[in-house]
Design a protein around this motif. Structure first.
Motif, PDB file in Angstrom:
ATOM      1  N   GLU A   1       0.859  -1.174   0.000  1.00 12.04           N
ATOM      2  CA  GLU A   1       0.000   0.000   0.000  1.00 12.04           C
ATOM      3  C   GLU A   1       0.902   1.233   0.000  1.00 12.04           C
ATOM      4  N   ILE A   2       0.880   1.965  -1.093  1.00 12.49           N
ATOM      5  CA  ILE A   2       1.810   3.071  -1.285  1.00 12.49           C
ATOM      6  C   ILE A   2       1.028   4.380  -1.431  1.00 12.49           C
ATOM      7  N   VAL A   3       1.450   5.381  -0.693  1.00 14.25           N
ATOM      8  CA  VAL A   3       0.898   6.727  -0.862  1.00 14.25           C
ATOM      9  C   VAL A   3       1.965   7.567  -1.555  1.00 14.25           C
ATOM     10  N   THR A   4       1.573   8.281  -2.599  1.00 10.86           N
ATOM     11  CA  THR A   4       2.548   9.082  -3.347  1.00 10.86           C
ATOM     12  C   THR A   4       2.163  10.553  -3.311  1.00 10.86           C
ATOM     13  N   ALA A   5       3.159  11.376  -3.528  1.00  7.20           N
ATOM     14  CA  ALA A   5       2.954  12.829  -3.591  1.00  7.20           C
ATOM     15  C   ALA A   5       4.105  13.410  -4.401  1.00  7.20           C
TER      16      ALA A   5
ATOM     17  N   ALA B   1      13.690  10.634  -6.452  1.00  6.53           N
ATOM     18  CA  ALA B   1      12.589  10.114  -5.645  1.00  6.53           C
ATOM     19  C   ALA B   1      13.033  10.002  -4.191  1.00  6.53           C
ATOM     20  N   LEU B   2      12.075  10.200  -3.290  1.00  8.11           N
ATOM     21  CA  LEU B   2      12.318  10.079  -1.859  1.00  8.11           C
ATOM     22  C   LEU B   2      11.365   9.038  -1.283  1.00  8.11           C
ATOM     23  N   ILE B   3      11.939   7.977  -0.727  1.00 12.68           N
ATOM     24  CA  ILE B   3      11.157   6.948  -0.041  1.00 12.68           C
ATOM     25  C   ILE B   3      11.070   7.343   1.432  1.00 12.68           C
ATOM     26  N   MET B   4       9.853   7.500   1.948  1.00 10.43           N
ATOM     27  CA  MET B   4       9.643   7.980   3.309  1.00 10.43           C
ATOM     28  C   MET B   4       8.970   6.883   4.147  1.00 10.43           C
ATOM     29  N   LEU B   5       9.577   6.566   5.284  1.00 15.75           N
ATOM     30  CA  LEU B   5       9.108   5.456   6.125  1.00 15.75           C
ATOM     31  C   LEU B   5       8.641   5.986   7.477  1.00 15.75           C
ATOM     32  N   HIS B   6       7.368   5.771   7.769  1.00 15.63           N
ATOM     33  CA  HIS B   6       6.754   6.310   8.981  1.00 15.63           C
ATOM     34  C   HIS B   6       7.125   5.514  10.236  1.00 15.63           C
ATOM     35  N   GLY B   7       6.827   6.087  11.379  1.00 13.45           N
ATOM     36  CA  GLY B   7       7.121   5.446  12.657  1.00 13.45           C
ATOM     37  C   GLY B   7       5.999   4.529  13.113  1.00 13.45           C
ATOM     38  N   ARG B   8       6.233   3.851  14.232  1.00 19.08           N
ATOM     39  CA  ARG B   8       5.254   2.926  14.789  1.00 19.08           C
ATOM     40  C   ARG B   8       3.959   3.663  15.154  1.00 19.08           C
ATOM     41  N   GLY B   9       2.834   3.085  14.755  1.00 21.11           N
ATOM     42  CA  GLY B   9       1.543   3.658  15.096  1.00 21.11           C
ATOM     43  C   GLY B   9       1.118   4.813  14.206  1.00 21.11           C
ATOM     44  N   ALA B  10       1.930   5.143  13.225  1.00 20.38           N
ATOM     45  CA  ALA B  10       1.648   6.285  12.353  1.00 20.38           C
ATOM     46  C   ALA B  10       1.142   5.817  10.991  1.00 20.38           C
ATOM     47  N   GLU B  11       0.910   6.777  10.131  1.00 22.78           N
ATOM     48  CA  GLU B  11       0.449   6.487   8.781  1.00 22.78           C
ATOM     49  C   GLU B  11       1.400   7.097   7.756  1.00 22.78           C
ATOM     50  N   ALA B  12       1.314   6.591   6.534  1.00 23.13           N
ATOM     51  CA  ALA B  12       2.160   7.109   5.464  1.00 23.13           C
ATOM     52  C   ALA B  12       1.951   8.606   5.275  1.00 23.13           C
ATOM     53  N   SER B  13       0.703   9.049   5.434  1.00 22.35           N
ATOM     54  CA  SER B  13       0.411  10.482   5.257  1.00 22.35           C
ATOM     55  C   SER B  13       1.125  11.337   6.294  1.00 22.35           C
ATOM     56  N   ASP B  14       1.380  10.762   7.480  1.00 23.72           N
ATOM     57  CA  ASP B  14       2.078  11.513   8.529  1.00 23.72           C
ATOM     58  C   ASP B  14       3.500  11.853   8.103  1.00 23.72           C
TER      59      ASP B  14
ATOM     60  N   VAL C   1       7.381   8.836  -2.172  1.00 16.79           N
ATOM     61  CA  VAL C   1       6.785   7.502  -2.077  1.00 16.79           C
ATOM     62  C   VAL C   1       6.802   7.058  -0.621  1.00 16.79           C
ATOM     63  N   ALA C   2       5.611   6.814  -0.065  1.00 19.71           N
ATOM     64  CA  ALA C   2       5.519   6.426   1.346  1.00 19.71           C
ATOM     65  C   ALA C   2       4.668   5.166   1.490  1.00 19.71           C
ATOM     66  N   PRO C   3       5.284   4.029   1.767  1.00 13.01           N
ATOM     67  CA  PRO C   3       4.500   2.819   2.001  1.00 13.01           C
ATOM     68  C   PRO C   3       3.813   2.866   3.368  1.00 13.01           C
TER      69      PRO C   3
ATOM     70  N   ALA D   1       2.659   0.698   6.556  1.00 10.43           N
ATOM     71  CA  ALA D   1       2.871  -0.569   7.249  1.00 10.43           C
ATOM     72  C   ALA D   1       1.534  -1.191   7.632  1.00 10.43           C
ATOM     73  N   THR D   2       1.413  -2.477   7.426  1.00 12.05           N
ATOM     74  CA  THR D   2       0.219  -3.192   7.870  1.00 12.05           C
ATOM     75  C   THR D   2       0.100  -3.091   9.384  1.00 12.05           C
ATOM     76  N   ASN D   3      -1.092  -2.760   9.863  1.00 17.25           N
ATOM     77  CA  ASN D   3      -1.330  -2.581  11.307  1.00 17.25           C
ATOM     78  C   ASN D   3      -0.466  -1.467  11.904  1.00 17.25           C
ATOM     79  N   TYR D   4       0.015  -0.566  11.040  1.00 16.13           N
ATOM     80  CA  TYR D   4       0.705   0.655  11.471  1.00 16.13           C
ATOM     81  C   TYR D   4       2.051   0.398  12.162  1.00 16.13           C
ATOM     82  N   THR D   5       2.615  -0.768  11.945  1.00 16.99           N
ATOM     83  CA  THR D   5       3.928  -1.036  12.537  1.00 16.99           C
ATOM     84  C   THR D   5       4.748  -1.919  11.596  1.00 16.99           C
ATOM     85  N   TRP D   6       6.015  -1.607  11.463  1.00 18.53           N
ATOM     86  CA  TRP D   6       6.870  -2.363  10.538  1.00 18.53           C
ATOM     87  C   TRP D   6       7.275  -3.704  11.115  1.00 18.53           C
ATOM     88  N   TYR D   7       7.451  -3.756  12.432  1.00 16.02           N
ATOM     89  CA  TYR D   7       7.769  -5.009  13.119  1.00 16.02           C
ATOM     90  C   TYR D   7       7.281  -4.861  14.559  1.00 16.02           C
TER      91      TYR D   7
END
Length: 206
Positions: A5-9, A19-32, A48-50, A52-58
């Motif tokens: 699931e990728i959000v782009t801007a 291109a800039l790949i942006m990775l959000h923190g735990r509990g956050a969303e790509a839009s953040d 490009v901001a993927p 994370a499923t359930n808002y956490t990478w691990y």
């Protein structure tokens, strides 16, 4: 596992040269994490901001034994790798691919790039370090060839020990990255204006 699931801007990937790949923190969303781009010198970049499923990478701390964070960690690393391949296929070379992450996303950013060291455009880690109960340096291969890296963190930080940040800097420097590490006293678990300024000065240099 993580869904793609990728959000782009920013610029359209087919038109952008960077291109800039942006990775959000735990509990956050790509839009953040994408909202952070408004403060960075990346107006000409595809963003490009993927998500994370359930808002956490691990599930567990990045300081846990990596096996405890499987299979989610490997899935997250593969997702980032797939995004890189997609960007390459769209005509954006690895030298023009940049990374930025916050907290858990910063850890994932550093882990992916260390495992796939090459001449990237640049790397920004807002509070993060390499993943594991110790540094598994056998996983880190390649040569950053002078890739600019900025790592900022607070001392203390509730999630990321300064010692791990410093050890991470050492690993990346040994792999020929041009690392600038900055430790902020009692900054808290956040992104500061100075970190933004440093990222723009050192990494997002147009």
């Amino acid at each position: 596992m993580h869904k793609k699931e990728i959000v782009t801007a920013g610029k359209n990937i087919k038109e952008a040269k960077k291109a800039l790949i942006m990775l959000h923190g735990r509990g956050a969303e790509a839009s953040d994490i994408l909202s952070l781009a408004t403060h960075l010198n990346v107006k000409e970049y595809a963003l490009v901001a993927p998500q994370a499923t359930n808002y956490t990478w691990y599930p567990y701390s990045f300081m846990a034994n990596p096996d405890h964070n499987e299979p989610w960690l490997s899935s997250a690393l593969q997702l980032v790798g797939d995004i890189v391949k997609d960007l390459n296929a769209a005509g954006i070379t690895s030298e023009n691919i940049y990374f930025a992450g916050f907290s858990q996303g910063a850890c994932l950013t550093l882990e992916f790039t260390a495992r796939n060291a090459k001449k990237w455009g640049g790397i920004v880690a807002f509070t993060g370090g390499l993943i594991g109960d110790k540094l598994y340096t056998q996983n880190y291969t390649g040569n950053f060839a002078g890739t600019p890296v900025f790592i900022g963190t607070s001392n203390p930080d509730p999630h990321v020990p300064v010692e791990r940040v410093q050890a991470t800097t050492g690993v990346l420097k040994n792999m020929h990255a041009a690392v600038t590490e900055k430790v902020y006293q009692n900054m808290g678990h956040t992104v500061s204006q100075d970190e933004i300024d440093q990222a723009n000065k050192l990494v997002f240099v147009n």
